[in-house]
Write a protein that holds these residues in place. Structure first.
Motif, PDB file in Angstrom:
ATOM      1  N   ALA A   1      14.820  14.041 -12.843  1.00  0.00           N
ATOM      2  CA  ALA A   1      15.928  14.095 -11.890  1.00  0.00           C
ATOM      3  C   ALA A   1      15.753  15.207 -10.867  1.00  0.00           C
ATOM      4  O   ALA A   1      15.252  16.292 -11.184  1.00  0.00           O
ATOM      5  N   ASP A   2      16.182  14.908  -9.631  1.00  0.00           N
ATOM      6  CA  ASP A   2      16.207  15.888  -8.546  1.00  0.00           C
ATOM      7  C   ASP A   2      14.843  16.529  -8.308  1.00  0.00           C
ATOM      8  O   ASP A   2      14.732  17.730  -8.077  1.00  0.00           O
ATOM      9  N   LEU A   3      13.807  15.701  -8.342  1.00  0.00           N
ATOM     10  CA  LEU A   3      12.452  16.190  -8.097  1.00  0.00           C
ATOM     11  C   LEU A   3      12.109  16.090  -6.609  1.00  0.00           C
ATOM     12  O   LEU A   3      12.500  15.128  -5.945  1.00  0.00           O
ATOM     13  N   PRO A   4      11.366  17.037  -6.072  1.00  0.00           N
ATOM     14  CA  PRO A   4      10.860  16.857  -4.708  1.00  0.00           C
ATOM     15  C   PRO A   4       9.941  15.644  -4.681  1.00  0.00           C
ATOM     16  O   PRO A   4       9.075  15.496  -5.548  1.00  0.00           O
ATOM     17  N   GLY A   5      10.159  14.760  -3.715  1.00  0.00           N
ATOM     18  CA  GLY A   5       9.416  13.508  -3.685  1.00  0.00           C
ATOM     19  C   GLY A   5       8.313  13.490  -2.643  1.00  0.00           C
ATOM     20  O   GLY A   5       8.398  14.169  -1.608  1.00  0.00           O
ATOM     21  N   LEU A   6       7.289  12.702  -2.932  1.00  0.00           N
ATOM     22  CA  LEU A   6       6.150  12.548  -2.034  1.00  0.00           C
ATOM     23  C   LEU A   6       5.686  11.096  -2.119  1.00  0.00           C
ATOM     24  O   LEU A   6       5.497  10.572  -3.222  1.00  0.00           O
ATOM     25  N   VAL A   7       5.538  10.437  -0.978  1.00  0.00           N
ATOM     26  CA  VAL A   7       5.092   9.046  -0.942  1.00  0.00           C
ATOM     27  C   VAL A   7       3.638   8.981  -0.501  1.00  0.00           C
ATOM     28  O   VAL A   7       3.263   9.549   0.531  1.00  0.00           O
ATOM     29  N   VAL A   8       2.827   8.273  -1.281  1.00  0.00           N
ATOM     30  CA  VAL A   8       1.442   7.995  -0.904  1.00  0.00           C
ATOM     31  C   VAL A   8       1.402   6.555  -0.398  1.00  0.00           C
ATOM     32  O   VAL A   8       1.638   5.610  -1.162  1.00  0.00           O
ATOM     33  N   ARG A   9       1.158   6.383   0.895  1.00  0.00           N
ATOM     34  CA  ARG A   9       1.081   5.041   1.479  1.00  0.00           C
ATOM     35  C   ARG A   9      -0.306   4.447   1.192  1.00  0.00           C
ATOM     36  O   ARG A   9      -1.318   4.967   1.665  1.00  0.00           O
ATOM     37  N   VAL A  10      -0.334   3.396   0.411  1.00  0.00           N
ATOM     38  CA  VAL A  10      -1.596   2.755   0.044  1.00  0.00           C
ATOM     39  C   VAL A  10      -1.907   1.671   1.076  1.00  0.00           C
ATOM     40  O   VAL A  10      -1.085   0.784   1.302  1.00  0.00           O
ATOM     41  N   PRO A  11      -3.065   1.735   1.731  1.00  0.00           N
ATOM     42  CA  PRO A  11      -3.388   0.738   2.761  1.00  0.00           C
ATOM     43  C   PRO A  11      -3.347  -0.688   2.212  1.00  0.00           C
ATOM     44  O   PRO A  11      -3.725  -0.935   1.066  1.00  0.00           O
ATOM     45  N   ALA A  12      -2.875  -1.610   3.030  1.00  0.00           N
ATOM     46  CA  ALA A  12      -2.817  -3.019   2.632  1.00  0.00           C
ATOM     47  C   ALA A  12      -4.199  -3.506   2.231  1.00  0.00           C
ATOM     48  O   ALA A  12      -5.197  -3.199   2.892  1.00  0.00           O
ATOM     49  N   GLY A  13      -4.273  -4.234   1.134  1.00  0.00           N
ATOM     50  CA  GLY A  13      -5.542  -4.757   0.656  1.00  0.00           C
ATOM     51  C   GLY A  13      -6.274  -3.830  -0.288  1.00  0.00           C
ATOM     52  O   GLY A  13      -7.292  -4.217  -0.868  1.00  0.00           O
ATOM     53  N   THR A  14      -5.770  -2.604  -0.458  1.00  0.00           N
ATOM     54  CA  THR A  14      -6.396  -1.655  -1.377  1.00  0.00           C
ATOM     55  C   THR A  14      -5.867  -1.888  -2.787  1.00  0.00           C
ATOM     56  O   THR A  14      -4.654  -1.941  -2.996  1.00  0.00           O
ATOM     57  N   ARG A  15      -6.756  -2.015  -3.748  1.00  0.00           N
ATOM     58  CA  ARG A  15      -6.319  -2.195  -5.137  1.00  0.00           C
ATOM     59  C   ARG A  15      -6.282  -0.875  -5.883  1.00  0.00           C
ATOM     60  O   ARG A  15      -5.284  -0.512  -6.487  1.00  0.00           O
ATOM     61  N   ALA A  16      -7.394  -0.150  -5.872  1.00  0.00           N
ATOM     62  CA  ALA A  16      -7.533   1.032  -6.708  1.00  0.00           C
ATOM     63  C   ALA A  16      -7.131   2.303  -5.953  1.00  0.00           C
ATOM     64  O   ALA A  16      -7.732   2.658  -4.940  1.00  0.00           O
ATOM     65  N   VAL A  17      -6.108   2.972  -6.459  1.00  0.00           N
ATOM     66  CA  VAL A  17      -5.705   4.270  -5.916  1.00  0.00           C
ATOM     67  C   VAL A  17      -6.448   5.327  -6.725  1.00  0.00           C
ATOM     68  O   VAL A  17      -6.148   5.563  -7.905  1.00  0.00           O
ATOM     69  N   ASP A  18      -7.421   5.973  -6.088  1.00  0.00           N
ATOM     70  CA  ASP A  18      -8.280   6.891  -6.825  1.00  0.00           C
ATOM     71  C   ASP A  18      -8.109   8.329  -6.352  1.00  0.00           C
ATOM     72  O   ASP A  18      -7.270   8.639  -5.517  1.00  0.00           O
ATOM     73  N   ARG A  19      -8.920   9.197  -6.917  1.00  0.00           N
ATOM     74  CA  ARG A  19      -8.853  10.627  -6.625  1.00  0.00           C
ATOM     75  C   ARG A  19      -9.018  10.922  -5.134  1.00  0.00           C
ATOM     76  O   ARG A  19      -8.309  11.759  -4.582  1.00  0.00           O
ATOM     77  N   LEU A  20      -9.931  10.241  -4.467  1.00  0.00           N
ATOM     78  CA  LEU A  20     -10.169  10.505  -3.062  1.00  0.00           C
ATOM     79  C   LEU A  20      -8.959  10.149  -2.199  1.00  0.00           C
ATOM     80  O   LEU A  20      -8.656  10.840  -1.224  1.00  0.00           O
ATOM     81  N   MET A  21      -8.254   9.084  -2.555  1.00  0.00           N
ATOM     82  CA  MET A  21      -7.080   8.704  -1.783  1.00  0.00           C
ATOM     83  C   MET A  21      -5.939   9.705  -1.972  1.00  0.00           C
ATOM     84  O   MET A  21      -5.123   9.929  -1.078  1.00  0.00           O
ATOM     85  N   LEU A  22      -5.893  10.353  -3.130  1.00  0.00           N
ATOM     86  CA  LEU A  22      -4.813  11.284  -3.446  1.00  0.00           C
ATOM     87  C   LEU A  22      -5.123  12.710  -3.011  1.00  0.00           C
ATOM     88  O   LEU A  22      -4.205  13.527  -2.861  1.00  0.00           O
ATOM     89  N   ALA A  23      -6.401  13.019  -2.813  1.00  0.00           N
ATOM     90  CA  ALA A  23      -6.836  14.393  -2.577  1.00  0.00           C
ATOM     91  C   ALA A  23      -6.133  15.112  -1.425  1.00  0.00           C
ATOM     92  O   ALA A  23      -5.933  16.328  -1.487  1.00  0.00           O
ATOM     93  N   PRO A  24      -5.723  14.431  -0.336  1.00  0.00           N
ATOM     94  CA  PRO A  24      -5.087  15.162   0.768  1.00  0.00           C
ATOM     95  C   PRO A  24      -3.684  15.688   0.453  1.00  0.00           C
ATOM     96  O   PRO A  24      -3.143  16.474   1.222  1.00  0.00           O
TER      97      PRO A  24
END
Length: 300
Positions: A161-184
């Motif tokens: 509850a009441d956590l600071p939120g962050l959205v990672v927008r995954v590009p259309a057509g991308t299946r695997a969300v990996d370390r490189l996509m999250l690194a920024p």
């Protein structure tokens, strides 16, 4: 609110030698009339570059597109407090996971029956729901995966509850969300919400299609190492559900082993800014249960 991004090529020259070149780079911009100098400054800030001598911007266009987040453009002030629903509505017989039973919603006490129990003019309705825990938008606790992990009563509120939120927008057509996509992203202490857009298929056969996006085991481990407080996704499962994955569930395993709750089957993440909101998904405190629906929402 209309948001804009710019697409451009850039050549960065460093004062201590060397350089960097990008082609077709996309970057959030605050308005459609942004200049090359402003884009250069945003690029340097976004990438955290030091000792930059010159930035040459070429082939630049501006497109109307939702912001993806980053260090360059701060989320705009909304001018007020806004609540955003992020849960699917639970209805009688709905399908969340294929071949898993849907809920049955019925009356335990009807208004007509209640009139015999109370004073004239007083009536109540009491409903009943029979369902499995994995229904609609729900929270997984560590005991979902590990017999000795904390259940719904053992996960502290500061993980839900009441956590600071962050959205990672995954590009259309991308299946695997990996370390490189999250690194920024700076995810420490945050509810990290993976916005894939797959929720548009909820309630249809296409929701369980093999192309459903998921978080890789390596991506889950990066989130744990980087201090994420909670991880959510708007897809059918945070893990790869195809036969090729052989039911291994590395994202569930890595996150829940570290005490990181998981929220699956989110919806409406497109209505959130990349950052600058608070997230809540708090299920009931039911002893002996490891998973339960929650009313997930954000305060922007």
């Amino acid at each position: 609110m209309v948001e804009y991004r710019t697409v451009f090529d850039a050549e960065v020259v460093f004062s201590n030698g060397g350089g960097l070149r990008t082609d077709g780079f996309r970057l959030d911009v605050p308005h459609p009339d942004v200049t090359d100098d402003e884009v250069a400054a945003l690029l340097v800030r976004h990438l955290g570059l030091l000792m930059v001598d010159e930035v040459r911007i070429t082939n630049r266009t501006v497109v109307e597109e939702p912001h993806k987040g980053g260090r360059g453009v701060e989320p705009p002030a909304s001018g007020g407090r806004r609540l955003v629903e992020l849960s699917h509505v639970i209805t009688d017989g709905m399908v969340t996971l294929p071949n898993w039973p849907g809920p049955t919603i019925s009356d335990w006490l009807t208004r007509e029956e209640s009139r015999n129990r109370y004073a004239p003019g007083v009536e109540f309705h009491v409903a009943r729901i029979d369902m499995i825990a994995n229904t609609g938008t729900y929270v997984d606790t560590p005991s979902h995966r590990f017999a000795d992990g904390p259940d719904l009563t053992g996960v502290p509120l500061d993980r839900l509850a009441d956590l600071p939120g962050l959205v990672v927008r995954v590009p259309a057509g991308t299946r695997a969300v990996d370390r490189l996509m999250l690194a920024p992203y700076d995810v420490a202490g945050c509810a990290v919400l993976l916005h894939t857009g797959w929720d548009e298929r909820f309630g249809t056969d296409a929701y369980a299609a093999a192309e459903a996006p998921y978080l890789t085991g390596d991506g889950a481990q990066w989130l744990v190492e980087s201090g994420a407080a909670l991880v959510g996704i708007d897809s059918i499962n945070i893990d790869d559900m195809t036969p090729a994955a052989a039911g291994q569930r590395p994202a569930h395993t890595g996150l829940l082993a570290a005490g990181v709750p998981i929220v699956e089957h989110l919806t409406g993440l497109d209505a959130l800014p990349p950052t600058g909101f608070r997230f809540t998904a708090a299920p009931l405190r039911v002893a002996g249960m490891s998973t339960f629906p929650a009313r997930a929402f954000a305060v922007v």
